[in-house]
Design an enzyme around this catalytic site. Structure first.
Site, mmCIF file in Angstrom:
data_model
loop_
_atom_site.group_PDB
_atom_site.id
_atom_site.type_symbol
_atom_site.label_atom_id
_atom_site.label_comp_id
_atom_site.label_asym_id
_atom_site.label_seq_id
_atom_site.Cartn_x
_atom_site.Cartn_y
_atom_site.Cartn_z
ATOM 1 N NE ARG A 31 1.053 4.357 38.643
ATOM 2 C CZ ARG A 31 1.522 5.539 39.006
ATOM 3 N NH1 ARG A 31 1.651 5.849 40.297
ATOM 4 N NH2 ARG A 31 1.829 6.455 38.112
ATOM 5 C CG ASP A 32 -0.729 8.545 39.852
ATOM 6 O OD1 ASP A 32 -0.828 8.696 41.081
ATOM 7 O OD2 ASP A 32 0.005 9.264 39.156
ATOM 8 C CG HIS A 226 2.622 11.810 35.569
ATOM 9 N ND1 HIS A 226 2.028 10.579 35.351
ATOM 10 C CD2 HIS A 226 2.478 12.052 36.890
ATOM 11 C CE1 HIS A 226 1.557 10.101 36.492
ATOM 12 N NE2 HIS A 226 1.815 10.990 37.458
ATOM 13 C CG HIS A 228 -0.070 14.505 40.250
ATOM 14 N ND1 HIS A 228 -0.907 13.616 40.867
ATOM 15 C CD2 HIS A 228 0.918 13.764 39.697
ATOM 16 C CE1 HIS A 228 -0.441 12.374 40.697
ATOM 17 N NE2 HIS A 228 0.672 12.441 39.988
ATOM 18 C CB CYS A 259 2.717 10.370 44.984
ATOM 19 S SG CYS A 259 4.107 9.349 45.518
ATOM 20 C CG ASN A 268 -2.171 11.869 37.428
ATOM 21 O OD1 ASN A 268 -2.370 11.082 38.327
ATOM 22 N ND2 ASN A 268 -0.999 12.046 36.869
HETATM 23 P P1 HMG Z 1 12.411 -1.977 50.378
HETATM 24 O O1 HMG Z 1 11.701 -2.328 51.636
HETATM 25 O O2 HMG Z 1 13.481 -0.954 50.452
HETATM 26 O O3 HMG Z 1 12.989 -3.221 49.578
HETATM 27 O O4 HMG Z 1 11.324 -1.565 49.298
HETATM 28 P P2 HMG Z 1 13.921 -4.380 49.854
HETATM 29 O O5 HMG Z 1 14.567 -4.675 48.541
HETATM 30 O O6 HMG Z 1 14.776 -4.138 51.064
HETATM 31 O O7 HMG Z 1 12.861 -5.531 50.201
HETATM 32 C C1 HMG Z 1 12.055 -5.460 51.356
HETATM 33 C C2 HMG Z 1 10.828 -6.292 51.169
HETATM 34 O O8 HMG Z 1 10.084 -5.851 50.016
HETATM 35 C C3 HMG Z 1 11.126 -7.747 50.941
HETATM 36 O O9 HMG Z 1 10.043 -8.498 51.463
HETATM 37 C C4 HMG Z 1 11.107 -7.844 49.449
HETATM 38 O O10 HMG Z 1 10.836 -9.151 48.996
HETATM 39 C C5 HMG Z 1 9.941 -6.933 49.108
HETATM 40 P P3 HMG Z 1 10.015 -9.026 52.977
HETATM 41 O O11 HMG Z 1 11.247 -9.892 53.083
HETATM 42 O O12 HMG Z 1 10.091 -7.826 53.881
HETATM 43 O O13 HMG Z 1 8.733 -9.753 53.086
HETATM 44 N N1 HMG Z 1 10.002 -6.438 47.728
HETATM 45 C C6 HMG Z 1 9.003 -6.613 46.864
HETATM 46 N N2 HMG Z 1 7.783 -7.193 46.990
HETATM 47 C C7 HMG Z 1 7.015 -7.201 45.889
HETATM 48 N N3 HMG Z 1 7.369 -6.639 44.705
HETATM 49 C C8 HMG Z 1 8.558 -6.046 44.556
HETATM 50 C C9 HMG Z 1 9.431 -6.018 45.668
HETATM 51 N N4 HMG Z 1 10.658 -5.509 45.852
HETATM 52 C C10 HMG Z 1 11.001 -5.779 47.124
HETATM 53 N N5 HMG Z 1 8.884 -5.492 43.389
HETATM 54 C C11 HMG Z 1 10.377 -0.977 47.191
HETATM 55 C C12 HMG Z 1 11.660 -1.129 48.006
HETATM 56 C C13 HMG Z 1 10.682 -0.189 45.925
HETATM 57 C C14 HMG Z 1 9.872 -2.374 46.834
HETATM 58 C C15 HMG Z 1 9.352 -0.245 48.083
HETATM 59 O O14 HMG Z 1 9.920 0.945 48.508
HETATM 60 C C16 HMG Z 1 8.040 0.050 47.388
HETATM 61 O O15 HMG Z 1 7.311 -0.859 47.013
HETATM 62 N N6 HMG Z 1 7.691 1.353 47.282
HETATM 63 C C17 HMG Z 1 6.410 1.756 46.695
HETATM 64 C C18 HMG Z 1 6.650 2.905 45.776
HETATM 65 C C19 HMG Z 1 5.367 3.319 45.091
HETATM 66 O O16 HMG Z 1 4.667 2.492 44.528
HETATM 67 N N7 HMG Z 1 5.078 4.651 45.131
HETATM 68 C C20 HMG Z 1 3.964 5.186 44.456
HETATM 69 C C21 HMG Z 1 4.145 5.153 42.965
HETATM 70 S S1 HMG Z 1 5.269 6.395 42.346
HETATM 71 C C22 HMG Z 1 4.233 7.715 41.951
HETATM 72 O O17 HMG Z 1 3.085 7.716 42.295
HETATM 73 C C23 HMG Z 1 4.790 8.818 41.111
HETATM 74 C C24 HMG Z 1 4.376 8.739 39.632
HETATM 75 O O18 HMG Z 1 2.957 8.734 39.503
HETATM 76 C C25 HMG Z 1 4.943 9.930 38.846
HETATM 77 C C26 HMG Z 1 4.628 11.293 39.491
HETATM 78 O O19 HMG Z 1 3.498 11.563 39.890
HETATM 79 O O20 HMG Z 1 5.582 12.090 39.557
HETATM 80 C C27 HMG Z 1 4.906 7.462 38.959
HETATM 81 MG MG MG Z 2 1.707 10.467 39.585
#
Ligand code: HMG
Ligand code: MG
Length: 321
Positions: A31-32, A226, A228, A259, A268
């Protein structure tokens, strides 16, 4: 001249007194790691990576994200991948999990047969907005529709708080605020909260402050780290966590990851580097380091580039008696 230990005010026996005899490693590379690769790895490559990880003895693996494919195109095959893993690749005793931002994500996780998901938010408003397009308050409101229903459906929920050690947009983050957010996730039903050094800016003194504060608010098994490794300080911070008694650490084989919404964030801590350190300190993990090194080399061939982890590059052969 007196040896360094003799000059120190901390006796050796006290320094390592709270180190746990065993820890769990939570693998995030599918995933990450893959969310941050410039090119999308095909489904069969992802399955090869996941299988190599479980073959090495990893028993907690985050395989994908049920987020928007527009935001994270590298994981757009999440539904198919999760279904194939849960139906045909699931190893007994292994927990497969996936990121899940909202109720829509939970529905996808349920359909795929997942038994665990992870919700995520940031300690800082700006990173949260860039990452999930919502304020922290609105994100917590979305979690209220996700965590409870998941648990009612028999799905365990883990939580992440990102940017605990610092935010790429706001700089320093107040540890009290970050740990209060972690406590909120725990109270909402997350069995464990992983504290993220998203941009790898942490150093041991701040780590000591953050983890001491976390231990004051949460049970020890509800805390994970966690880290990085952007600036090479992940293992130093992890040793501080170990000295304070932390027993759960996230890692990514080969040191893959980052990220996409945290500019400059590197991978990480590499799982093989972490496990090498843990085994060297006499801490059990249930992981076979040789097979983990093989998994790191497989990961390199899957992503088609050299990965930064050190132990898989150095190898283990020269250490044999
Ligand atoms: P949004 O655009 O604000 O959402 O996204 P919305 O609710 O307004 O919906 C817009 C569109 O997204 C719609 O589709 C929804 O159906 C769709 P459209 O009508 O435009 O075709 N949608 C979805 N589709 C599939 N699955 C869903 C979903 N929800 C809404 N669950 C959202 C909000 C959160 C979905 C968006 O901002 C997003 O996907 N962001 C990605 C965030 C991400 O994955 N970031 C990386 C991971 S976090 C990380 O790496 C940190 C971590 O490792 C810890 C660390 O390192 O500190 C965990
Ligand atoms: Mg991370």
């Amino acid at each position: 001249m007196a040896p360094a230990d003799a000059a120190s005010s901390t006796p050796r026996s006290d320094l390592f007194a709270r180190i746990p005899p065993a820890v769990s490693v939570y693998e995030v590379s599918p995933r990450d790691g893959l969310q941050n690769e410039p090119s999308t790895v095909p489904l069969r490559g992802k399955l090869r990576l996941i299988d190599a990880l479980t073959a090495a003895g990893l028993s907690r693996v985050e395989i994908t994200s049920f987020v928007s494919p527009k935001w994270i195109p590298q994981l757009a095959d999440a539904d198919e991948l999760a279904e194939v893993v849960m139906e045909h690749h699931a190893v007994p005793g292994v927990t497969y999990t996936a990121l899940c931002p909202n109720a829509r994500g939970l529905e996808r996780a349920k359909k795929a047969g997942m038994k665990e998901i992870a919700v995520f938010l940031s300690a800082s408003e700006t990173h949260n907005k860039k990452n999930v397009n919502k304020t922290v308050a609105a994100t917590l409101a979305a979690f209220a529709e996700t965590i409870g229903p998941a648990r009612e459906a028999g799905i365990e929920v883990r939580g992440y708080v990102s940017t605990v050690w610092g935010c790429p947009y706001e700089g320093a983050v107040d540890p009290a605020r970050a740990i209060a957010t972690a406590k909120t996730l725990y109270e909402m039903g997350c069995y464990q909260v992983s504290l993220g050094d998203t941009i790898g800016s942490g150093t041991p003194r701040l780590t000591h402050e953050i983890i001491t504060r976390a231990l004051g608010e949460l049970p020890v098994d509800a805390i994970a780290m966690h880290m990085h490794d952007t600036r090479g300080t992940a293992l130093a911070n992890i040793v501080v966590g170990l000295e304070l008694g932390v027993r759960h650490f996230d890692a990514s084989v080969g040191g893959m990851g980052g990220c996409p919404y945290a500019p400059g964030a590197a991978g990480n801590v590499a799982t093989e580097d972490l496990v090498y350190l843990l085994h060297g300190m006499g801490i059990e993990t249930g992981i076979d380091l040789e097979r983990l090194v093989e998994a790191a080399r497989a990961a390199e061939s899957i992503v088609g580039r050299t990965l930064p982890g050190k132990v898989h590059q150095a190898g283990l052969r020269s250490l044999r008696a």
